[in-house]
Design a protein around this motif. Structure first.
Motif, PDB file in Angstrom:
ATOM      1  N   THR A   1       2.061   0.119  10.798  1.00 45.87           N
ATOM      2  CA  THR A   1       1.547  -0.533   9.595  1.00 45.87           C
ATOM      3  C   THR A   1       2.509  -1.664   9.216  1.00 45.87           C
ATOM      4  N   HIS A   2       2.028  -2.601   8.414  1.00 40.58           N
ATOM      5  CA  HIS A   2       2.819  -3.786   8.060  1.00 40.58           C
ATOM      6  C   HIS A   2       3.279  -3.805   6.608  1.00 40.58           C
ATOM      7  N   VAL A   3       2.420  -3.369   5.715  1.00 39.84           N
ATOM      8  CA  VAL A   3       2.714  -3.447   4.277  1.00 39.84           C
ATOM      9  C   VAL A   3       2.425  -2.108   3.592  1.00 39.84           C
ATOM     10  N   THR A   4       2.879  -1.035   4.240  1.00 38.87           N
ATOM     11  CA  THR A   4       2.631   0.301   3.713  1.00 38.87           C
ATOM     12  C   THR A   4       3.936   1.074   3.653  1.00 38.87           C
ATOM     13  N   ALA A   5       4.087   1.851   2.591  1.00 38.68           N
ATOM     14  CA  ALA A   5       5.275   2.674   2.407  1.00 38.68           C
ATOM     15  C   ALA A   5       4.862   4.017   1.810  1.00 38.68           C
ATOM     16  N   ILE A   6       5.803   4.941   1.819  1.00 37.56           N
ATOM     17  CA  ILE A   6       5.591   6.239   1.178  1.00 37.56           C
ATOM     18  C   ILE A   6       6.177   6.164  -0.222  1.00 37.56           C
TER      19      ILE A   6
ATOM     20  N   ALA B   1      -5.944  -4.402   4.702  1.00 34.19           N
ATOM     21  CA  ALA B   1      -7.123  -3.872   5.386  1.00 34.19           C
ATOM     22  C   ALA B   1      -6.735  -3.290   6.745  1.00 34.19           C
ATOM     23  N   HIS B   2      -5.875  -3.993   7.474  1.00 33.31           N
ATOM     24  CA  HIS B   2      -5.404  -3.485   8.770  1.00 33.31           C
ATOM     25  C   HIS B   2      -4.738  -2.127   8.599  1.00 33.31           C
ATOM     26  N   ASP B   3      -3.807  -2.063   7.650  1.00 39.08           N
ATOM     27  CA  ASP B   3      -3.050  -0.825   7.449  1.00 39.08           C
ATOM     28  C   ASP B   3      -3.951   0.329   7.023  1.00 39.08           C
ATOM     29  N   LEU B   4      -4.812   0.083   6.050  1.00 39.24           N
ATOM     30  CA  LEU B   4      -5.660   1.166   5.565  1.00 39.24           C
ATOM     31  C   LEU B   4      -6.651   1.605   6.635  1.00 39.24           C
TER      32      LEU B   4
ATOM     33  N   LEU C   1       0.880  -1.152   0.000  1.00 36.39           N
ATOM     34  CA  LEU C   1       0.000   0.000   0.000  1.00 36.39           C
ATOM     35  C   LEU C   1       0.927   1.212   0.000  1.00 36.39           C
ATOM     36  N   HIS C   2       0.694   2.177  -0.863  1.00 39.75           N
ATOM     37  CA  HIS C   2       1.579   3.342  -0.956  1.00 39.75           C
ATOM     38  C   HIS C   2       0.826   4.639  -0.697  1.00 39.75           C
ATOM     39  N   LEU C   3       1.361   5.416   0.234  1.00 35.00           N
ATOM     40  CA  LEU C   3       0.874   6.765   0.487  1.00 35.00           C
ATOM     41  C   LEU C   3       1.668   7.691  -0.417  1.00 35.00           C
ATOM     42  N   GLU C   4       0.985   8.371  -1.301  1.00 37.31           N
ATOM     43  CA  GLU C   4       1.663   9.196  -2.293  1.00 37.31           C
ATOM     44  C   GLU C   4       1.985  10.574  -1.719  1.00 37.31           C
ATOM     45  N   ARG C   5       3.255  10.924  -1.792  1.00 41.07           N
ATOM     46  CA  ARG C   5       3.700  12.219  -1.277  1.00 41.07           C
ATOM     47  C   ARG C   5       3.372  13.353  -2.255  1.00 41.07           C
TER      48      ARG C   5
ATOM     49  N   PRO D   1       1.026  14.403   7.511  1.00 42.75           N
ATOM     50  CA  PRO D   1       2.239  13.827   8.108  1.00 42.75           C
ATOM     51  C   PRO D   1       2.373  12.336   7.770  1.00 42.75           C
ATOM     52  N   LEU D   2       2.902  12.048   6.593  1.00 41.84           N
ATOM     53  CA  LEU D   2       2.938  10.669   6.109  1.00 41.84           C
ATOM     54  C   LEU D   2       3.694   9.729   7.044  1.00 41.84           C
ATOM     55  N   ASP D   3       4.822  10.173   7.604  1.00 41.69           N
ATOM     56  CA  ASP D   3       5.588   9.302   8.497  1.00 41.69           C
ATOM     57  C   ASP D   3       4.757   8.881   9.712  1.00 41.69           C
TER      58      ASP D   3
END
Length: 168
Positions: free
Chosen positions: A102-107, A153-156, A76-80, A94-96
């Motif tokens: 989270t387990h499977v999320t990155a920026i 689902a957990h991360d989101l 899952l990617h949070l877009e900067r 504040p993306l960080d």
């Protein structure tokens, strides 16, 4: 909060992973109270921004989260940034802080070159231009599998909970 998803856009797709994950979270009652979900917006450079901006103007939410599918990603990617011809616009969120636990999320610093990026760039631009008291985020969601769906689902759900508790 306003939460959006796209419709499927390729012939081989029977659904859109982002839409499927949001529906799953709705069924599990893991979407923050008071959230408006705008599902299956058209994958169109013209129509997607119009549909989202109209709902944004109508509701004036403190946060808008647009979700799109990224077929070639596994996280899952949070877009900067949303990028356009005039450069890049950065989310003020504040993306960080959103990544904690989270387990499977990155920026990600690249929202792609398709409608997802176009929508994000237009959205960030309108928020800045009109000084709307709204923050925006684009989240790319990879294809769902029985193994990855619970983690995603957990991360989101965690990220949406944090965004839902932000003060305007």
């Amino acid at each position: 909060m306003l939460l959006t998803t796209f419709a499927p856009w390729r012939a081989h797709q029977i659904s859109n992973a982002a839409d499927d994950l949001i529906v799953h979270l709705q069924r599990q009652q893991q979407i923050p109270a008071g959230t408006t979900v705008l599902r299956q917006i058209p994958v169109s450079f013209e129509l997607a921004p119009l549909r989202v901006m109209a709902k944004l103007v109508e509701l004036r939410p403190p946060v808008v989260v647009c979700c799109g599918m990224a077929e070639k990603r596994s996280y899952l990617h949070l877009e900067r940034y949303g990028k356009g011809e005039d450069g890049a616009l950065e989310t003020s969120l504040p993306l960080d802080s959103l990544l904690v636990d989270t387990h499977v999320t990155a920026i990600s610093d690249c929202a792609g070159t398709y409608v997802c990026n176009h929508l994000y760039y237009r959205l960030l631009g309108a928020i800045a231009q009109y000084h709307w008291p709204t923050q925006a985020l684009f989240v790319h969601i990879p294809p769902l599998t029985p193994v990855t769906q619970p983690l995603l689902a957990h991360d989101l759900a965690l990220i949406l909970q944090r965004l839902g508790s932000l003060k305007p």
